[in-house]
Write an enzyme that holds these catalytic residues in place. Structure first.
Site, PDB file in Angstrom:
ATOM      1  N   ASP A 110      11.001 -15.835  21.893  1.00  0.00           N
ATOM      2  CA  ASP A 110      11.583 -15.061  22.992  1.00  0.00           C
ATOM      3  C   ASP A 110      11.759 -15.863  24.273  1.00  0.00           C
ATOM      4  OD1 ASP A 110      11.951 -12.639  21.594  1.00  0.00           O
ATOM      5  OD2 ASP A 110       9.813 -12.254  21.711  1.00  0.00           O
ATOM      6  N   ASP A 171      16.607 -10.510  16.092  1.00  0.00           N
ATOM      7  CA  ASP A 171      16.621 -10.614  17.555  1.00  0.00           C
ATOM      8  C   ASP A 171      16.806 -12.059  18.016  1.00  0.00           C
ATOM      9  OD1 ASP A 171      14.953  -8.750  16.234  1.00  0.00           O
ATOM     10  OD2 ASP A 171      13.912  -8.193  18.060  1.00  0.00           O
TER      11      ASP A 171
END
Ligand code: GLY
Length: 393
Positions: A110, A171
Protein backbone atom coordinates in the site's frame (compact mmCIF):
# COMPACT_ATOMS: atom_id res chain seq x y z
CA UNK A 1 -20.59 14.51 -33.78
CA UNK A 2 -22.03 15.81 -30.51
CA UNK A 3 -21.93 13.85 -27.26
CA UNK A 4 -25.26 12.80 -25.76
CA UNK A 5 -26.56 15.10 -23.02
CA UNK A 6 -25.42 14.10 -19.55
CA UNK A 7 -27.33 13.37 -16.34
CA UNK A 8 -27.95 16.64 -14.52
CA UNK A 9 -25.77 16.97 -11.41
CA UNK A 10 -25.36 20.18 -9.37
CA UNK A 11 -21.64 19.65 -9.29
CA UNK A 12 -20.75 23.07 -7.85
CA UNK A 13 -23.01 22.49 -4.86
CA UNK A 14 -21.65 18.97 -4.32
CA UNK A 15 -18.05 20.21 -4.43
CA UNK A 16 -18.84 23.14 -2.10
CA UNK A 17 -20.23 20.70 0.48
CA UNK A 18 -17.07 18.56 0.32
CA UNK A 19 -14.83 21.63 0.63
CA UNK A 20 -16.73 22.71 3.77
CA UNK A 21 -16.29 19.23 5.22
CA UNK A 22 -12.56 19.17 4.46
CA UNK A 23 -12.16 22.57 6.17
CA UNK A 24 -14.03 21.30 9.24
CA UNK A 25 -12.11 18.05 9.38
CA UNK A 26 -8.76 19.87 9.21
CA UNK A 27 -9.82 21.62 12.43
CA UNK A 28 -10.92 18.33 14.03
CA UNK A 29 -7.63 16.53 13.12
CA UNK A 30 -4.96 19.27 13.01
CA UNK A 31 -2.36 18.20 10.40
CA UNK A 32 0.49 19.98 12.22
CA UNK A 33 -0.15 17.73 15.25
CA UNK A 34 0.43 14.62 13.13
CA UNK A 35 -2.96 13.12 14.00
CA UNK A 36 -5.11 11.20 11.54
CA UNK A 37 -8.72 10.02 11.40
CA UNK A 38 -9.36 6.27 11.56
CA UNK A 39 -10.04 4.10 8.49
CA UNK A 40 -13.79 4.40 8.96
CA UNK A 41 -16.32 6.39 10.94
CA UNK A 42 -17.77 4.78 14.06
CA UNK A 43 -21.25 6.34 14.06
CA UNK A 44 -21.82 6.54 10.31
CA UNK A 45 -20.62 10.14 9.94
CA UNK A 46 -17.71 10.96 12.31
CA UNK A 47 -14.17 9.59 12.41
CA UNK A 48 -12.54 8.75 15.72
CA UNK A 49 -8.77 9.20 16.07
CA UNK A 50 -6.91 6.50 14.23
CA UNK A 51 -6.58 3.26 16.19
CA UNK A 52 -3.16 2.15 17.48
CA UNK A 53 -1.57 -0.69 15.44
CA UNK A 54 1.87 -2.14 14.63
CA UNK A 55 3.53 -0.03 17.30
CA UNK A 56 2.04 3.24 15.96
CA UNK A 57 0.17 5.07 18.75
CA UNK A 58 -3.45 6.28 18.62
CA UNK A 59 -3.84 9.01 15.99
CA UNK A 60 -0.50 8.21 14.33
CA UNK A 61 0.40 7.66 10.69
CA UNK A 62 0.05 3.89 10.25
CA UNK A 63 -1.91 1.52 8.01
CA UNK A 64 -2.95 2.00 4.40
CA UNK A 65 -5.58 4.75 4.51
CA UNK A 66 -3.92 7.85 6.02
CA UNK A 67 -2.98 9.35 2.64
CA UNK A 68 -6.58 9.59 1.44
CA UNK A 69 -6.93 12.49 3.85
CA UNK A 70 -4.07 14.64 2.41
CA UNK A 71 -5.23 13.38 -1.00
CA UNK A 72 -8.47 15.26 -0.38
CA UNK A 73 -6.58 18.35 0.77
CA UNK A 74 -4.62 18.36 -2.50
CA UNK A 75 -7.79 18.05 -4.58
CA UNK A 76 -9.26 20.92 -2.53
CA UNK A 77 -6.13 22.97 -3.24
CA UNK A 78 -6.28 22.16 -6.97
CA UNK A 79 -9.91 23.27 -7.13
CA UNK A 80 -9.65 26.44 -5.04
CA UNK A 81 -6.00 27.53 -4.77
CA UNK A 82 -6.71 28.21 -1.05
CA UNK A 83 -3.56 28.32 1.07
CA UNK A 84 -5.22 26.55 4.02
CA UNK A 85 -5.39 23.31 2.02
CA UNK A 86 -1.79 23.63 0.85
CA UNK A 87 -0.58 24.28 4.41
CA UNK A 88 -2.45 21.21 5.64
CA UNK A 89 -1.16 19.02 2.79
CA UNK A 90 2.44 20.12 3.40
CA UNK A 91 2.16 19.37 7.13
CA UNK A 92 0.96 15.88 6.20
CA UNK A 93 3.78 15.51 3.69
CA UNK A 94 6.30 16.20 6.47
CA UNK A 95 4.78 13.36 8.47
CA UNK A 96 4.86 10.97 5.49
CA UNK A 97 8.52 11.88 4.88
CA UNK A 98 9.23 11.13 8.53
CA UNK A 99 7.35 7.81 8.26
CA UNK A 100 9.37 6.57 5.30
CA UNK A 101 12.67 7.83 6.76
CA UNK A 102 11.93 6.10 10.08
CA UNK A 103 10.78 2.96 8.18
CA UNK A 104 7.54 2.90 10.16
CA UNK A 105 4.87 0.43 9.01
CA UNK A 106 6.25 0.04 5.47
CA UNK A 107 5.77 -3.76 5.14
CA UNK A 108 2.93 -3.43 2.65
CA UNK A 109 2.21 -2.91 -1.05
CA UNK A 110 0.00 0.00 0.00
CA UNK A 111 3.02 2.29 -0.21
CA UNK A 112 1.54 3.20 -3.60
CA UNK A 113 -1.74 4.47 -2.17
CA UNK A 114 0.15 6.19 0.64
CA UNK A 115 2.90 8.00 -1.22
CA UNK A 116 1.10 8.78 -4.48
CA UNK A 117 -1.51 10.86 -2.68
CA UNK A 118 0.65 12.30 0.13
CA UNK A 119 3.95 12.90 -1.72
CA UNK A 120 3.62 12.60 -5.53
CA UNK A 121 0.60 14.95 -5.42
CA UNK A 122 2.53 17.90 -3.89
CA UNK A 123 5.45 17.17 -6.21
CA UNK A 124 3.18 17.29 -9.25
CA UNK A 125 1.34 20.42 -8.04
CA UNK A 126 4.18 22.44 -6.48
CA UNK A 127 7.41 20.76 -7.58
CA UNK A 128 7.97 20.01 -3.89
CA UNK A 129 11.38 18.29 -3.58
CA UNK A 130 10.54 16.73 -0.21
CA UNK A 131 7.55 15.10 -1.92
CA UNK A 132 9.79 13.76 -4.69
CA UNK A 133 12.36 12.41 -2.23
CA UNK A 134 9.79 10.73 0.03
CA UNK A 135 7.92 9.21 -2.94
CA UNK A 136 11.11 7.83 -4.53
CA UNK A 137 12.13 6.34 -1.20
CA UNK A 138 8.68 4.69 -0.89
CA UNK A 139 8.94 3.40 -4.47
CA UNK A 140 12.28 1.77 -3.62
CA UNK A 141 10.73 0.12 -0.56
CA UNK A 142 7.88 -1.14 -2.74
CA UNK A 143 10.38 -2.64 -5.20
CA UNK A 144 11.80 -4.75 -2.35
CA UNK A 145 8.49 -6.62 -2.44
CA UNK A 146 8.86 -7.65 -6.10
CA UNK A 147 9.27 -11.43 -6.08
CA UNK A 148 11.19 -13.46 -8.64
CA UNK A 149 10.48 -15.71 -10.43
CA UNK A 150 6.72 -14.99 -10.14
CA UNK A 151 7.10 -11.36 -11.21
CA UNK A 152 4.57 -10.06 -8.68
CA UNK A 153 4.63 -7.60 -5.80
CA UNK A 154 3.71 -9.28 -2.51
CA UNK A 155 0.71 -7.52 -1.00
CA UNK A 156 0.67 -8.14 2.70
CA UNK A 157 3.02 -9.01 5.54
CA UNK A 158 6.75 -9.44 5.78
CA UNK A 159 8.63 -11.14 2.97
CA UNK A 160 9.48 -14.01 5.30
CA UNK A 161 5.85 -14.73 6.21
CA UNK A 162 5.04 -18.12 4.62
CA UNK A 163 1.28 -17.36 4.61
CA UNK A 164 1.75 -14.20 2.59
CA UNK A 165 4.82 -14.84 0.48
CA UNK A 166 3.78 -15.17 -3.15
CA UNK A 167 0.32 -13.65 -2.60
CA UNK A 168 -1.00 -10.47 -4.10
CA UNK A 169 -4.40 -8.81 -4.33
CA UNK A 170 -6.33 -6.91 -6.97
CA UNK A 171 -6.03 -3.62 -5.02
CA UNK A 172 -2.29 -3.72 -5.85
CA UNK A 173 -3.07 -2.37 -9.33
CA UNK A 174 -3.58 1.03 -7.68
CA UNK A 175 -0.13 0.85 -6.09
CA UNK A 176 1.68 0.52 -9.41
CA UNK A 177 1.31 4.18 -10.46
CA UNK A 178 3.93 5.05 -7.81
CA UNK A 179 6.38 2.84 -9.72
CA UNK A 180 5.36 4.29 -13.10
CA UNK A 181 5.98 7.75 -11.66
CA UNK A 182 9.38 6.62 -10.29
CA UNK A 183 10.24 5.35 -13.79
CA UNK A 184 9.28 8.72 -15.28
CA UNK A 185 11.49 10.48 -12.72
CA UNK A 186 14.55 8.25 -12.85
CA UNK A 187 14.44 6.42 -16.19
CA UNK A 188 15.30 3.23 -14.28
CA UNK A 189 13.85 0.34 -16.28
CA UNK A 190 13.37 -1.88 -13.19
CA UNK A 191 10.36 0.25 -12.13
CA UNK A 192 8.64 -0.04 -15.55
CA UNK A 193 9.47 -3.75 -15.76
CA UNK A 194 7.82 -4.41 -12.36
CA UNK A 195 4.69 -2.55 -13.48
CA UNK A 196 4.44 -4.51 -16.75
CA UNK A 197 5.07 -7.90 -15.17
CA UNK A 198 2.84 -7.47 -12.11
CA UNK A 199 -0.06 -6.01 -14.13
CA UNK A 200 0.25 -8.83 -16.67
CA UNK A 201 0.21 -11.50 -13.96
CA UNK A 202 -2.99 -10.00 -12.58
CA UNK A 203 -4.58 -9.70 -16.02
CA UNK A 204 -3.87 -13.35 -16.76
CA UNK A 205 -4.69 -14.84 -13.35
CA UNK A 206 -6.91 -12.61 -11.24
CA UNK A 207 -9.67 -12.12 -13.86
CA UNK A 208 -11.77 -15.22 -14.38
CA UNK A 209 -13.19 -16.30 -17.74
CA UNK A 210 -16.58 -14.78 -16.91
CA UNK A 211 -14.89 -11.39 -16.24
CA UNK A 212 -15.32 -11.57 -12.45
CA UNK A 213 -12.20 -11.19 -10.33
CA UNK A 214 -10.57 -12.94 -7.41
CA UNK A 215 -9.72 -10.69 -4.49
CA UNK A 216 -6.35 -12.33 -3.88
CA UNK A 217 -4.14 -14.73 -5.83
CA UNK A 218 -1.26 -16.98 -4.75
CA UNK A 219 1.90 -17.88 -6.68
CA UNK A 220 4.45 -20.50 -5.68
CA UNK A 221 7.28 -18.37 -4.28
CA UNK A 222 9.93 -20.88 -5.40
CA UNK A 223 8.80 -21.89 -8.89
CA UNK A 224 6.68 -18.81 -9.66
CA UNK A 225 3.76 -21.01 -10.77
CA UNK A 226 0.28 -19.48 -10.52
CA UNK A 227 -1.57 -21.48 -7.83
CA UNK A 228 -5.07 -20.36 -6.81
CA UNK A 229 -7.41 -17.45 -6.12
CA UNK A 230 -8.93 -16.79 -2.69
CA UNK A 231 -10.72 -13.98 -0.94
CA UNK A 232 -10.16 -12.08 2.28
CA UNK A 233 -12.95 -9.51 2.08
CA UNK A 234 -15.38 -10.97 -0.47
CA UNK A 235 -18.38 -13.19 0.27
CA UNK A 236 -16.57 -16.34 -0.96
CA UNK A 237 -13.41 -17.38 -2.80
CA UNK A 238 -15.41 -17.69 -6.03
CA UNK A 239 -17.62 -14.62 -5.58
CA UNK A 240 -16.90 -11.13 -6.93
CA UNK A 241 -16.01 -8.63 -4.19
CA UNK A 242 -17.43 -5.31 -5.40
CA UNK A 243 -14.48 -3.16 -4.34
CA UNK A 244 -12.04 -5.58 -5.93
CA UNK A 245 -13.89 -5.37 -9.24
CA UNK A 246 -13.82 -1.55 -8.95
CA UNK A 247 -10.06 -1.59 -8.21
CA UNK A 248 -9.80 -3.71 -11.38
CA UNK A 249 -11.61 -1.11 -13.52
CA UNK A 250 -9.54 1.80 -12.33
CA UNK A 251 -6.27 -0.06 -11.77
CA UNK A 252 -6.12 -1.77 -15.16
CA UNK A 253 -7.06 1.53 -16.84
CA UNK A 254 -4.28 3.46 -15.07
CA UNK A 255 -1.73 0.77 -15.88
CA UNK A 256 -2.81 0.78 -19.51
CA UNK A 257 -2.22 4.54 -19.53
CA UNK A 258 1.28 4.04 -18.09
CA UNK A 259 2.34 1.14 -20.31
CA UNK A 260 0.29 1.50 -23.50
CA UNK A 261 -0.54 -2.23 -23.22
CA UNK A 262 -3.85 -2.73 -25.07
CA UNK A 263 -4.57 -5.94 -23.14
CA UNK A 264 -4.71 -3.96 -19.90
CA UNK A 265 -7.31 -1.65 -21.45
CA UNK A 266 -9.32 -4.70 -22.46
CA UNK A 267 -9.01 -6.02 -18.88
CA UNK A 268 -10.34 -2.72 -17.49
CA UNK A 269 -13.35 -2.90 -19.81
CA UNK A 270 -14.04 -6.52 -18.87
CA UNK A 271 -14.10 -5.51 -15.19
CA UNK A 272 -16.26 -2.48 -15.99
CA UNK A 273 -18.82 -4.29 -18.12
CA UNK A 274 -19.31 -6.99 -15.49
CA UNK A 275 -19.56 -4.41 -12.68
CA UNK A 276 -22.15 -2.34 -14.57
CA UNK A 277 -24.20 -5.39 -15.50
CA UNK A 278 -24.51 -6.41 -11.83
CA UNK A 279 -25.66 -3.16 -10.24
CA UNK A 280 -28.93 -2.85 -8.36
CA UNK A 281 -31.73 -0.47 -9.27
CA UNK A 282 -30.08 2.61 -7.74
CA UNK A 283 -26.69 1.83 -9.38
CA UNK A 284 -24.75 1.59 -6.09
CA UNK A 285 -23.22 -1.86 -5.71
CA UNK A 286 -23.79 -4.22 -2.83
CA UNK A 287 -20.53 -5.12 -1.08
CA UNK A 288 -20.22 -8.26 -3.18
CA UNK A 289 -21.65 -8.43 -6.69
CA UNK A 290 -23.31 -11.77 -5.89
CA UNK A 291 -25.91 -9.76 -3.95
CA UNK A 292 -28.87 -8.06 -5.58
CA UNK A 293 -31.89 -6.01 -4.47
CA UNK A 294 -33.86 -7.88 -1.84
CA UNK A 295 -30.74 -9.55 -0.41
CA UNK A 296 -30.81 -7.33 2.69
CA UNK A 297 -27.03 -6.93 2.38
CA UNK A 298 -25.27 -3.56 2.77
CA UNK A 299 -24.03 -1.61 -0.21
CA UNK A 300 -20.40 -0.52 -0.53
CA UNK A 301 -20.50 3.08 -1.71
CA UNK A 302 -16.70 3.19 -1.84
CA UNK A 303 -16.72 0.61 -4.63
CA UNK A 304 -19.19 2.84 -6.49
CA UNK A 305 -16.95 5.92 -6.12
CA UNK A 306 -13.84 3.99 -7.26
CA UNK A 307 -15.73 2.62 -10.27
CA UNK A 308 -16.88 6.13 -11.22
CA UNK A 309 -13.25 7.33 -11.26
CA UNK A 310 -12.24 4.29 -13.30
CA UNK A 311 -15.03 4.89 -15.81
CA UNK A 312 -14.09 8.55 -16.23
CA UNK A 313 -10.49 7.41 -16.72
CA UNK A 314 -11.65 4.96 -19.41
CA UNK A 315 -13.65 7.72 -21.12
CA UNK A 316 -10.55 9.93 -21.17
CA UNK A 317 -8.34 7.14 -22.52
CA UNK A 318 -10.84 6.29 -25.28
CA UNK A 319 -11.31 9.87 -26.48
CA UNK A 320 -14.50 11.06 -28.18
CA UNK A 321 -16.78 8.27 -29.40
CA UNK A 322 -19.29 5.61 -28.40
CA UNK A 323 -17.09 3.87 -25.82
CA UNK A 324 -16.27 7.10 -24.00
CA UNK A 325 -19.94 8.14 -24.05
CA UNK A 326 -20.93 4.78 -22.58
CA UNK A 327 -18.35 5.02 -19.78
CA UNK A 328 -19.27 8.63 -19.00
CA UNK A 329 -23.01 7.94 -18.94
CA UNK A 330 -22.56 4.99 -16.57
CA UNK A 331 -20.26 7.00 -14.29
CA UNK A 332 -22.65 9.96 -14.21
CA UNK A 333 -25.57 7.74 -13.24
CA UNK A 334 -23.69 6.16 -10.33
CA UNK A 335 -22.35 9.53 -9.17
CA UNK A 336 -25.81 11.11 -9.27
CA UNK A 337 -27.14 8.30 -7.07
CA UNK A 338 -24.28 8.70 -4.56
CA UNK A 339 -24.98 12.44 -4.35
CA UNK A 340 -28.70 11.96 -3.98
CA UNK A 341 -28.82 9.09 -1.49
CA UNK A 342 -25.52 8.51 0.29
CA UNK A 343 -24.41 11.78 1.82
CA UNK A 344 -24.31 12.50 5.56
CA UNK A 345 -27.03 14.47 7.27
CA UNK A 346 -25.36 15.94 10.35
CA UNK A 347 -24.06 19.49 9.82
CA UNK A 348 -20.74 18.64 11.51
CA UNK A 349 -20.11 15.32 9.68
CA UNK A 350 -16.49 14.42 8.89
CA UNK A 351 -17.28 12.00 6.10
CA UNK A 352 -18.61 13.07 2.69
CA UNK A 353 -20.02 9.68 1.67
CA UNK A 354 -21.92 7.27 3.91
CA UNK A 355 -22.31 3.47 3.77
CA UNK A 356 -18.97 2.02 2.80
CA UNK A 357 -18.14 -1.50 3.85
CA UNK A 358 -14.57 -2.20 4.97
CA UNK A 359 -14.85 -5.90 5.79
CA UNK A 360 -18.27 -7.50 6.08
CA UNK A 361 -16.80 -10.91 6.85
CA UNK A 362 -15.53 -9.74 10.22
CA UNK A 363 -18.17 -7.05 10.68
CA UNK A 364 -15.58 -4.29 10.57
CA UNK A 365 -16.51 -0.83 9.26
CA UNK A 366 -19.89 -1.89 7.87
CA UNK A 367 -22.19 0.93 6.65
CA UNK A 368 -19.69 3.58 7.71
CA UNK A 369 -17.93 6.46 6.02
CA UNK A 370 -14.40 5.49 4.92
CA UNK A 371 -11.34 7.59 4.15
CA UNK A 372 -10.93 5.95 0.74
CA UNK A 373 -14.64 6.26 -0.10
CA UNK A 374 -14.45 9.97 0.72
CA UNK A 375 -11.31 10.44 -1.36
CA UNK A 376 -12.66 8.69 -4.49
CA UNK A 377 -16.02 10.47 -4.18
CA UNK A 378 -14.17 13.80 -4.18
CA UNK A 379 -11.96 12.68 -7.08
CA UNK A 380 -15.12 11.66 -8.98
CA UNK A 381 -16.63 15.10 -8.41
CA UNK A 382 -13.45 16.81 -9.62
CA UNK A 383 -13.41 14.61 -12.72
CA UNK A 384 -17.10 15.26 -13.43
CA UNK A 385 -16.60 19.03 -13.08
CA UNK A 386 -13.71 19.08 -15.55
CA UNK A 387 -12.85 16.12 -17.77
CA UNK A 388 -9.33 17.55 -18.25
CA UNK A 389 -8.65 17.44 -14.48
CA UNK A 390 -5.91 14.90 -13.61
CA UNK A 391 -5.41 13.04 -10.32
CA UNK A 392 -2.01 12.26 -8.83
CA UNK A 393 -2.10 8.60 -10.00
N1 GLY B 1 -7.21 -1.96 -0.13
C1 GLY B 1 -7.97 -2.50 0.93
C2 GLY B 1 -9.43 -2.45 0.69
O1 GLY B 1 -9.89 -2.09 -0.38
O2 GLY B 1 -10.15 -2.76 1.63
Amino acid sequence: MTSPSRVSIDIDAAIATVLDTVRRTIIAFPPAEGVFPDDTTNDGEHYPLRHAENGIPVGGNGGWTTSFWPGMEWIAYQLTGDEEFKTAGLAHLADFARRVDAEEDLETHDLGFLYTLAAVAPYRLLGDEEGRRAALSAANHLMNRFLEPAGIIQAWGTLSDPEQRGRTIIDSLMNLPLLSWAYEQTGEERFADAVRRHATQLRVNIIREDDTTFHTFHWDPVTGDALRGTTAQGAADDSCWARGQAWGIYGFALNHRATGDAELLDAAWRCADYFLAHLPEDKVAYWDLVFTDGSGEPRDTSSAAIAVCGLYELADIEGPGERADRATAAADEILASLIEKYRPVSPDAHTVLTQSVYNKRNDHGVEEGSLWGDYFFFEALARHADSAWRPAW
